[in-house]
Design a protein around this motif. Structure first.
Motif, PDB file in Angstrom:
ATOM      1  N   ILE A   1       0.884  -1.158   0.000  1.00 48.57           N
ATOM      2  CA  ILE A   1       0.000   0.000   0.000  1.00 48.57           C
ATOM      3  C   ILE A   1       0.925   1.212   0.000  1.00 48.57           C
ATOM      4  CG2 ILE A   1      -1.733   1.303   1.295  1.00 48.57           C
ATOM      5  CD1 ILE A   1      -2.713  -1.388   2.440  1.00 48.57           C
ATOM      6  N   LEU A   2       0.987   1.869  -1.157  1.00 50.22           N
ATOM      7  CA  LEU A   2       1.860   3.025  -1.318  1.00 50.22           C
ATOM      8  C   LEU A   2       1.005   4.279  -1.350  1.00 50.22           C
ATOM      9  CD1 LEU A   2       4.276   1.600  -4.036  1.00 50.22           C
ATOM     10  CD2 LEU A   2       4.635   1.721  -1.558  1.00 50.22           C
TER      11      LEU A   2
ATOM     12  N   ASP B   1      -0.294  13.375  -1.460  1.00 53.71           N
ATOM     13  CA  ASP B   1      -1.636  13.957  -1.388  1.00 53.71           C
ATOM     14  C   ASP B   1      -2.702  12.914  -1.021  1.00 53.71           C
ATOM     15  OD1 ASP B   1      -1.429  12.674  -3.816  1.00 53.71           O
ATOM     16  OD2 ASP B   1      -2.405  14.251  -4.977  1.00 53.71           O
ATOM     17  N   ASN B   2      -2.280  11.888  -0.263  1.00 57.04           N
ATOM     18  CA  ASN B   2      -3.175  10.859   0.303  1.00 57.04           C
ATOM     19  C   ASN B   2      -3.949  10.048  -0.741  1.00 57.04           C
ATOM     20  OD1 ASN B   2      -2.519  11.060   2.996  1.00 57.04           O
ATOM     21  ND2 ASN B   2      -3.904  12.782   3.305  1.00 57.04           N
TER      22      ASN B   2
ATOM     23  N   LEU C   1      -8.392   8.037  -1.004  1.00 56.92           N
ATOM     24  CA  LEU C   1      -8.750   7.088   0.052  1.00 56.92           C
ATOM     25  C   LEU C   1     -10.264   6.964   0.214  1.00 56.92           C
ATOM     26  CD1 LEU C   1      -6.117   7.998   2.787  1.00 56.92           C
ATOM     27  CD2 LEU C   1      -6.279   5.853   1.514  1.00 56.92           C
ATOM     28  N   GLU C   2     -10.987   8.084   0.060  1.00 57.20           N
ATOM     29  CA  GLU C   2     -12.437   8.072   0.276  1.00 57.20           C
ATOM     30  C   GLU C   2     -13.181   7.278  -0.789  1.00 57.20           C
ATOM     31  OE1 GLU C   2     -11.388  11.809  -0.629  1.00 57.20           O
ATOM     32  OE2 GLU C   2     -10.054  11.065   0.927  1.00 57.20           O
TER      33      GLU C   2
ATOM     34  N   ILE D   1      -8.348  -3.310   7.202  1.00 55.89           N
ATOM     35  CA  ILE D   1      -7.298  -3.482   8.215  1.00 55.89           C
ATOM     36  C   ILE D   1      -6.384  -2.260   8.206  1.00 55.89           C
ATOM     37  CG2 ILE D   1      -5.254  -4.841   8.836  1.00 55.89           C
ATOM     38  CD1 ILE D   1      -6.853  -7.310   7.694  1.00 55.89           C
ATOM     39  N   TYR D   2      -5.992  -1.823   7.026  1.00 50.64           N
ATOM     40  CA  TYR D   2      -5.139  -0.646   6.881  1.00 50.64           C
ATOM     41  C   TYR D   2      -5.799   0.578   7.509  1.00 50.64           C
ATOM     42  CZ  TYR D   2      -2.802   3.253   4.505  1.00 50.64           C
ATOM     43  OH  TYR D   2      -2.159   4.437   4.232  1.00 50.64           O
ATOM     44  N   ARG D   3      -7.078   0.778   7.207  1.00 51.59           N
ATOM     45  CA  ARG D   3      -7.797   1.926   7.771  1.00 51.59           C
ATOM     46  C   ARG D   3      -7.822   1.871   9.282  1.00 51.59           C
ATOM     47  NH1 ARG D   3     -12.776   2.501   4.262  1.00 51.59           N
ATOM     48  NH2 ARG D   3     -13.496   0.945   5.703  1.00 51.59           N
ATOM     49  N   LYS D   4      -8.101   0.708   9.848  1.00 46.83           N
ATOM     50  CA  LYS D   4      -8.160   0.575  11.305  1.00 46.83           C
ATOM     51  C   LYS D   4      -6.812   0.863  11.953  1.00 46.83           C
ATOM     52  CE  LYS D   4     -11.960  -2.682  11.369  1.00 46.83           C
ATOM     53  NZ  LYS D   4     -12.352  -4.073  11.478  1.00 46.83           N
ATOM     54  N   LEU D   5      -5.729   0.398  11.311  1.00 44.13           N
ATOM     55  CA  LEU D   5      -4.393   0.617  11.862  1.00 44.13           C
ATOM     56  C   LEU D   5      -3.915   2.053  11.682  1.00 44.13           C
ATOM     57  CD1 LEU D   5      -2.615  -2.632  10.626  1.00 44.13           C
ATOM     58  CD2 LEU D   5      -3.357  -2.109  12.961  1.00 44.13           C
ATOM     59  N   THR D   6      -4.318   2.678  10.602  1.00 42.39           N
ATOM     60  CA  THR D   6      -3.831   4.011  10.263  1.00 42.39           C
ATOM     61  C   THR D   6      -4.652   5.131  10.886  1.00 42.39           C
ATOM     62  OG1 THR D   6      -3.087   3.098   8.166  1.00 42.39           O
ATOM     63  CG2 THR D   6      -3.167   5.481   8.336  1.00 42.39           C
ATOM     64  N   PHE D   7      -5.958   4.936  10.969  1.00 40.55           N
ATOM     65  CA  PHE D   7      -6.827   6.015  11.403  1.00 40.55           C
ATOM     66  C   PHE D   7      -7.446   5.721  12.769  1.00 40.55           C
ATOM     67  CE2 PHE D   7      -7.019   5.925   6.714  1.00 40.55           C
ATOM     68  CZ  PHE D   7      -6.369   7.124   6.489  1.00 40.55           C
ATOM     69  N   LYS D   8      -6.628   5.287  13.713  1.00 45.27           N
ATOM     70  CA  LYS D   8      -7.112   4.972  15.062  1.00 45.27           C
ATOM     71  C   LYS D   8      -7.577   6.227  15.770  1.00 45.27           C
ATOM     72  CE  LYS D   8      -4.311   0.920  15.891  1.00 45.27           C
ATOM     73  NZ  LYS D   8      -3.330   0.289  16.683  1.00 45.27           N
TER      74      LYS D   8
END
Length: 173
Positions: A25-26, A30-31, A136-137, A166-173
């Motif tokens: 996941i790169l 600019d997200n 991302l959205e 999983i990425y979202r949960k780990l990144t946007f806690k």
């Protein structure tokens, strides 16, 4: 961290094919996330872990081949491993098998893609391999709304959506 998808409760003795891959996941400055489109399927850059190769060595090699970007080990962080038991997986030769796919996921910052240094396989070139950046959205809807006629698309969608959550949960806690 290990995660498992096994919707059909397959047992190891029912598995006919084992495969290991590494994907990344790169994230751009600019997200946006880099996705490859290969054979009409959206997937994260990466690919097969070759014999005697570690998952991290595989993702570094695959990123160099696919994007032309050289990454160092310290630039990619291990995130998770997803074990995906796939019942009646449609193979390229039109046969089916039960397979266990173990995919190692890494995260990193996207660098400038160097198409002149790409080293795509003949299959990738024939499958119109190319990249695109997605917000991302919107990335989940883009993957879900991909109406590819490739019979493997549903497996890639499930895998991507699982790892992206999983990425979202780990990144946007």
């Amino acid at each position: 961290m290990f995660f498992t998808i096994n919707e059909n409760n397959l047992q190891l003795n029912e598995i006919q094919e084992f495969s290991s891959k590494s994907r990344a996941i790169l994230l751009s400055s600019d997200n946006k996330i880099l996705l490859a489109n290969y054979g009409g399927i959206f997937l994260l850059p990466g690919g097969k872990v070759d014999n005697l190769e570690s998952p991290k060595e595989a993702i570094i090699r695959e990123l160099k081949e696919e994007t032309g970007i050289g990454y160092m080990e310290c630039e990619l962080n291990y995130m998770a491993c997803l074990k995906y038991y796939q019942k009646d997986y449609p193979k390229r030769d039109s046969s089916f098998c039960n397979r266990l796919l173990k995919t190692y996921y890494f995260t990193g910052k996207l660098k400038k893609i160097n198409l002149d240094s790409q080293n795509l396989t003949d299959k990738e070139r024939e499958g119109n391999f190319h990249f695109a950046l997605f917000d991302l959205e919107h990335i989940e809807q883009i993957v879900l709304n991909n109406n590819s006629n490739n019979p493997r698309n549903i497996y890639f969608q499930k895998e991507f959506l699982t790892i992206f959550n999983i990425y979202r949960k780990l990144t946007f806690k």
